[in-house]
Design a protein around this motif. Sequence first.
Motif, PDB file in Angstrom:
ATOM      1  N   TRP A   1       0.907  -1.284   0.119  1.00 44.42           N
ATOM      2  CA  TRP A   1      -0.026   0.028  -0.288  1.00 44.42           C
ATOM      3  C   TRP A   1       0.936   1.276   0.010  1.00 44.42           C
ATOM      4  O   TRP A   1       0.521   2.241  -0.827  1.00 44.42           O
ATOM      5  N   GLN A   2       1.740   1.233   0.843  1.00 42.19           N
ATOM      6  CA  GLN A   2       2.722   2.591   0.984  1.00 42.19           C
ATOM      7  C   GLN A   2       3.604   2.826  -0.142  1.00 42.19           C
ATOM      8  O   GLN A   2       3.833   3.809  -0.577  1.00 42.19           O
TER       9      GLN A   2
ATOM     10  N   ASN B   1       5.657   5.678  -1.900  1.00 47.63           N
ATOM     11  CA  ASN B   1       6.701   5.843  -0.791  1.00 47.63           C
ATOM     12  C   ASN B   1       7.076   7.460  -0.165  1.00 47.63           C
ATOM     13  O   ASN B   1       7.914   7.737   0.071  1.00 47.63           O
ATOM     14  N   SER B   2       5.835   8.434  -0.446  1.00 43.79           N
ATOM     15  CA  SER B   2       6.055   9.518  -0.160  1.00 43.79           C
ATOM     16  C   SER B   2       6.085   9.972   1.137  1.00 43.79           C
ATOM     17  O   SER B   2       6.336  10.778   1.867  1.00 43.79           O
TER      18      SER B   2
ATOM     19  N   PRO C   1      10.537  -1.659   6.382  1.00 38.26           N
ATOM     20  CA  PRO C   1      11.032  -0.550   6.051  1.00 38.26           C
ATOM     21  C   PRO C   1      10.273   0.794   5.812  1.00 38.26           C
ATOM     22  O   PRO C   1      10.274   1.980   6.156  1.00 38.26           O
ATOM     23  N   ALA C   2       8.703   0.211   5.790  1.00 39.20           N
ATOM     24  CA  ALA C   2       7.774   1.163   5.386  1.00 39.20           C
ATOM     25  C   ALA C   2       7.221   1.808   6.839  1.00 39.20           C
ATOM     26  O   ALA C   2       6.620   2.836   6.992  1.00 39.20           O
ATOM     27  N   ILE C   3       7.511   1.107   8.010  1.00 36.73           N
ATOM     28  CA  ILE C   3       7.111   1.505   9.436  1.00 36.73           C
ATOM     29  C   ILE C   3       8.118   2.224   9.973  1.00 36.73           C
ATOM     30  O   ILE C   3       9.367   1.847  10.338  1.00 36.73           O
ATOM     31  N   GLN C   4       7.981   3.513  10.354  1.00 31.05           N
ATOM     32  CA  GLN C   4       8.971   4.527  11.218  1.00 31.05           C
ATOM     33  C   GLN C   4       9.033   4.055  12.467  1.00 31.05           C
ATOM     34  O   GLN C   4      10.084   3.911  13.244  1.00 31.05           O
ATOM     35  N   THR C   5       7.853   3.847  13.108  1.00 33.05           N
ATOM     36  CA  THR C   5       7.934   3.295  14.645  1.00 33.05           C
ATOM     37  C   THR C   5       6.495   2.967  15.102  1.00 33.05           C
ATOM     38  O   THR C   5       5.571   2.961  14.132  1.00 33.05           O
ATOM     39  N   GLY C   6       6.132   2.537  16.147  1.00 27.87           N
ATOM     40  CA  GLY C   6       4.882   2.289  16.885  1.00 27.87           C
ATOM     41  C   GLY C   6       4.967   2.726  18.235  1.00 27.87           C
ATOM     42  O   GLY C   6       5.752   2.408  19.159  1.00 27.87           O
ATOM     43  N   PHE C   7       3.548   2.964  18.539  1.00 29.13           N
ATOM     44  CA  PHE C   7       3.200   3.424  19.983  1.00 29.13           C
ATOM     45  C   PHE C   7       2.508   2.311  20.593  1.00 29.13           C
ATOM     46  O   PHE C   7       1.378   1.931  20.260  1.00 29.13           O
TER      47      PHE C   7
END
Length: 442
Positions: free
Chosen positions: A320-321, A343-344, A399-405
């Motif tokens: 999707w990303q 990828n934006s 690599p599409a995920i920056q972080t998670g809370f």
Amino acid sequence: MAKAILGDISIDHQQDMDYVSEHMTAVIMGPGCGEGSLSIRSIEEICKTLPNLEWVGIPVSWFIDSLDISSAKIKPGSEKRRDEIKEDSWLVSSYDRNNAHAIARKNSYDPSTIRYGGTMPDEEVLKFVNALKEQGKKVAFYPFLMVDNESKDWRGYITGSAEQVEMFYTNQYQPFVMHYAFLLRDKVDMFYIGSELEGLTVIKGEERNFPFVNNLCGLAANVRSIVGEKVQISYAANWSEYLHCKGGYRPLDTLWSDQNINFVGIDYYMPLTDVDNQQITLESIKNGFTSSEGWDYFYQDSTQIIIDQDYNRWKNIGYWQSSDHWAWDSEKGESYKTSWIPNSKPIIFSEFGFRSIEMATNTPNVYGSSLPKHSNGSTDFPLQIKAIRATLEHISENPAIQTGFCYVWDARGYGWQNSYVDGHQWAQGHWIDGKLQILQTK
């Protein structure tokens, strides 16, 4: 104390706790409401338990009195009545106890029967944010809506007609969010303009126009003009909301591609397992991010329907990303390309979490008295921590995920379970405080 609560700790469970403690970098503080709920001591506890913590999310709730936007009012909520107190400094925006929303009680004369805790006063929010900054933490802020009705409905059920959206947004929703943009200017590093408002973002106007999504784009611009360019801004979409809606449209693509949105926020509570009596392992949970329900199939009633196209796999967030987005216009019977640029923007799990209950990974999104699919209702501390570890590993490998809370660490401080009416829910709830402290006694 922690050992007495958690029982004997197996080697595998200890290793999972060690991993989570070392690799957890972002946490949401709960409960998001309660006038005296932001204890500075909770900051000391979380910093001690999670030494590599970088981000802390703070939700602050206002209350909406109806699911129907034609009549709904949004205000900060007061726990106490004016005639119950002599002196009081509770203030939120321009509201005091005279004009705030009086949160409903089962017994109007008994404060202990109140439906929710009240909104944290502005002074308390600022004090807590400042304390986090003094500890070197980055702060994410979540303006949060609670529905004050008898069934305590999810905010995703708030809805109405396209003609009603503009008035609701202008008179009710916008003032709520903008208050915190002004209050927390120069104080926070990330600012959400809303979360899980699925019943509003799918309201369709003429052609391919979704008026509340357009309002959110305007709100992002207004917030940006106040908080500046250094603050990351986004919206926390429900996991069932971020992709598409009924009819094949992709309403949130307009928001995701907006110049003032820095990342795609997803409250990630997707089912990661689909088992009844099998043992759930770390590997099977990790495999669930790229298999089973939401990837290989979906359920229509109790029947499995095969998914054979990547663009329909709501778990395939990497595809999707990184891809062009095409939507389906069911009214015109044609497909069209959305404004999303591959990828934006990175993805952030604006929330993820699991209850400490058997089979929690089958249905991570169920709360309260509802049981996960196929669960017998027994407490399962190891599964909760194992699932969190699996999610942290998946984030680090994608690599599409920056972080998670991770949801949730309670801001009321050590021993809150013995002082608040929801304390009995801790053992099987999403809370992680008190379930990792065994690390401190090694």
